[in-house]
Design an enzyme around this catalytic site. Sequence first.
Site, short mmCIF file in Angstrom:
data_model
loop_
_atom_site.label_atom_id
_atom_site.label_comp_id
_atom_site.label_asym_id
_atom_site.label_seq_id
_atom_site.Cartn_x
_atom_site.Cartn_y
_atom_site.Cartn_z
N PRO A 132 0.81 -1.23 0.00
CA PRO A 132 0.00 0.00 0.00
C PRO A 132 0.84 1.27 0.00
O PRO A 132 0.46 2.27 -0.63
CB PRO A 132 -0.82 -0.13 1.29
N HIS A 340 -15.90 4.63 -33.52
CA HIS A 340 -17.22 4.03 -33.33
C HIS A 340 -18.28 5.06 -32.95
O HIS A 340 -19.48 4.73 -32.93
CB HIS A 340 -17.16 2.96 -32.23
N GLU A 365 3.84 -3.12 -13.34
CA GLU A 365 5.23 -3.48 -13.65
C GLU A 365 6.06 -2.25 -14.03
O GLU A 365 6.91 -2.30 -14.93
CB GLU A 365 5.29 -4.57 -14.72
N GLY A 366 5.82 -1.16 -13.31
CA GLY A 366 6.56 0.06 -13.52
C GLY A 366 5.79 1.08 -14.33
O GLY A 366 5.47 0.85 -15.49
#
Length: 381
Positions: A132, A340, A365-366
């Site tokens: 955290p 769209h 992951e960074g």
Amino acid sequence: METVGSTTGLTDEQRAIRDVVHEFAVEEIRPTAREADETETFPEDVWDGLAELDLTGLTVPEEYGGFDADRTTYAVVNEEVAYGQLAVATALSVHCLATECIAEFATDEQKETWLPEMARGRPVGMFGLSEPDAGSNPAEMSTVARRAGDEYVINGKKQWITNGQRGGVCILFAKTDPDDPSSVTQFLVPKEAGYEVGKKEEKLGLRASDTTALLFDDVRIPAENRLTEEGKGLSAAFRILTGGRIGIASQAVGLAQAALDDAIDYANEREQFDKPISKIQAIRHKIADMGTQVHASRMLVREAARVADAGDDPRTAASIAKYFASEAAVDVTNEAVQVHGGYGYTTDFDVERYYRDSKITTIYEGTSEIQKEIIARSLLD
């Protein structure tokens, strides 16, 4: 459809693998994706299908029943699985991080105990690094594993754990000395050790992937479950994550390609002013920009994988690929929604899910900011 650059630089074997996984993504993953996202339930039948294709053993050595893929093949598989659904690709890549850690750092006995079953898909692996209050700077982690005779006693909390509910074994990073940031060590913690699984996070995207906290309250593991020497865990994590970043960049490419393909199909079918909107210059230029970003992202990923496969240091190349491809995925999926029009904002079309899912590729992951710092360090320091 055949995509620009999708097989560039691949061997015949890698092209064959790409074709098999692409077919699985289209025929098996995509049909489950919308329901999995809406119900926030992981498609376990799809996971079993990945196992049957030996993909849950991507980073497991052949001697333990694995695929033992090179980094280029790993990237190709991640791209195609993400083309089916990013949540599935994320679950697979984290499982592969766990098996790679065991293959790289565990004893022969531990490898024999865990890797054959994990190569077959169960138990599902987890990677317990973030906390955290320690995300981008894991040295600030507060989880502690204290030595007590022939055991370690673990206390702390890990956050943002992919496969948190599904997982059966966690590669855990913890300090052995709470006051020493350099004491981070890597451990193997099976679910049976007794940690608590926190509530599943409610997320913007990636909803089919179960993301939870793991809570450790005097959880005891045998001392032999330590995978690195005390204090060597952080360098091990960074080494594994470099390869993982190539995987995430590949997933961003697969997601962006899915959005591009859907935008092209819609533009060819949707008519305005008595002609398909694909004939309108503004739409054509959007598609051109999207295609360029996808192609450039794929080439950066292939280059990072090539560097890794050559045995050279891939850190900068991996960060460049991860930074560019993840930001491109956000841009491309945003433009797919725009192509769209109002329909793109509804759940009737998959592009709204692609758009929601894309953002996480710039974070996990960074973050993009971390990738830019790594790139700047290579250029300036």
